[in-house]
Design a protein around this motif. Structure first.
Motif, short mmCIF file in Angstrom:
data_model
loop_
_atom_site.label_atom_id
_atom_site.label_comp_id
_atom_site.label_asym_id
_atom_site.label_seq_id
_atom_site.Cartn_x
_atom_site.Cartn_y
_atom_site.Cartn_z
N GLU A 121 32.29 19.22 -17.83
CA GLU A 121 31.62 20.04 -16.82
C GLU A 121 30.91 21.21 -17.49
O GLU A 121 29.76 21.53 -17.18
CB GLU A 121 32.66 20.55 -15.83
N ARG A 122 31.59 21.88 -18.40
CA ARG A 122 30.99 23.00 -19.11
C ARG A 122 29.79 22.56 -19.94
O ARG A 122 28.76 23.23 -20.00
CB ARG A 122 32.05 23.67 -20.00
N ILE B 290 26.79 22.03 -17.63
CA ILE B 290 26.22 23.30 -17.17
C ILE B 290 25.42 23.95 -18.30
O ILE B 290 24.30 24.42 -18.10
CB ILE B 290 27.33 24.24 -16.67
N ARG C 106 29.77 24.80 -9.38
CA ARG C 106 29.66 24.09 -10.65
C ARG C 106 28.71 22.89 -10.52
O ARG C 106 27.95 22.59 -11.44
CB ARG C 106 31.04 23.63 -11.13
N GLN C 107 28.75 22.20 -9.37
CA GLN C 107 27.83 21.09 -9.15
C GLN C 107 26.38 21.57 -9.15
O GLN C 107 25.51 20.94 -9.75
CB GLN C 107 28.12 20.42 -7.80
N GLY D 2 25.48 22.36 -12.79
CA GLY D 2 25.54 21.28 -13.76
C GLY D 2 24.90 19.97 -13.35
O GLY D 2 24.49 19.18 -14.21
N SER E 94 32.11 33.61 -10.38
CA SER E 94 31.96 32.29 -10.99
C SER E 94 30.55 32.06 -11.49
O SER E 94 30.35 31.55 -12.61
CB SER E 94 32.33 31.20 -9.97
N LEU F 132 29.67 31.36 -15.38
CA LEU F 132 29.27 30.00 -15.72
C LEU F 132 27.86 29.90 -16.28
O LEU F 132 27.55 29.02 -17.07
CB LEU F 132 29.37 29.08 -14.49
#
Length: 296
Positions: free
Chosen positions: A15-16, A19, A125-126, A129, A153, A157
């Motif tokens: 995930e990271r 992103i 996050r979606q 990323g 967040s 992020l």
């Protein structure tokens, strides 16, 4: 409860990576913040994004105000069916502007998002990323008011954020809360690009004169107290409200107005962001990280 749901979380490392890969294609990431609701933050974010696009820049606008997503209304975007694959989501194009909003996730605009923190974080996050932002000069992020989960967040992020634009109104009751946003940026080591004082005076629709119905200068005073740039004042203009309701960005539909001129003045320092990258800040063909990243 809303029937919309985020997909299950990815592996954190994957995930990271996604992103970081997406954000590496964006030159300048700017969060529009305010510690107080109702100050016109989304109006400022939308018009800043449109103004930058009108100036010939490649711009994305991300609306993560989960419980009050107003960007679709302000841009005249009705119900849309998001397209993409299992690994990516296509943003909605409004002219040359790429837009993504939590408001696109439900067909019924009256449905609330009754989500706890983990679901909110999954959607954020979606959006960072999975959305195919492509190569952008600017990504403007319209954050919800306050200094809680969502702004925190986003700021943690985003890879190498350029900084924040803080929106306030002149009254002390707003400034008390907005000052917390400045401390928030300090704690995250995120630069403050400047403060916008919205609703600073009232533009008479008949004569065009600006009348101070609230005390003016709260934003300018706050900028001086914290040693950050003051980007300018925007008056209450009835035409701005009509433009927001009609889905026609004010800075386009009233381009010849004094308020539009003031908005264009506000974006001038943002257009010059890239000019501040000197040779000692360049390493291996990319700008060095200008701000620290605190994990809270």
């Amino acid at each position: 409860m809303s029937e919309c749901a985020a997909k299950p979380p990815h592996n954190p490392e994957e995930e990271r990576r996604k992103i970081n890969d997406r954000m590496a294609q964006v030159k300048h990431k700017i969060c529009v913040l305010s510690g107080k609701g109702g100050v016109g933050k989304s109006t400022v974010a939308v018009n800043l994004a449109v103004a930058l696009a009108e100036a010939g820049r490649r711009v994305g606008l991300l609306d993560v105000d989960i419980h009050g997503p107003s960007v679709p209304t302000m841009l005249g975007i009705g119900p849309v069916l998001l397209t993409g694959t299992n690994e990516s989501i296509q943003p909605v194009c409004v002219g040359s502007l790429n837009v993504m909003s939590v408001g696109f996730l439900c067909e019924d605009a009256d449905n609330p998002f009754i989500w706890r923190g983990p679901m909110k974080m999954g959607v954020i996050r979606q959006f960072l990323g999975d959305v195919e932002w492509g190569e952008l000069d600017y990504l403007i992020v319209d954050c919800p008011p306050g200094t809680g989960d969502e702004p925190l967040s986003i700021c943690q992020l985003i890879e190498e954020p350029s900084g924040a634009v803080i929106v306030t109104t002149p009254q002390q009751v707003a400034a008390v809360d907005v000052r917390k946003s400045l401390r928030f940026c300090e704690k995250l080591s995120m630069p403050v690009l400047g403060i916008v004082e919205n609703m600073s005076g009232f533009t008479c629709p008949k004569c065009g004169e600006v009348l101070d119905i609230f005390l003016s200068g709260g934003g300018e005073s706050m900028a001086a107290d914290f040693g950050v740039p003051f980007l300018g004042k925007l008056p209450i203009d009835p035409a701005v409200g009509r433009a927001c309701d009609s889905g026609r960005p004010f800075i386009q539909s009233h381009a010849a107005s004094e308020t539009a001129r003031l908005l264009n003045d506000i974006i001038e320092p943002l257009l010059k962001l890239g000019q501040h990258c000197t040779e000692d800040k360049v390493e291996s063909g990319r700008v060095k990280e200008l701000s620290g990243k605190n994990e809270l």
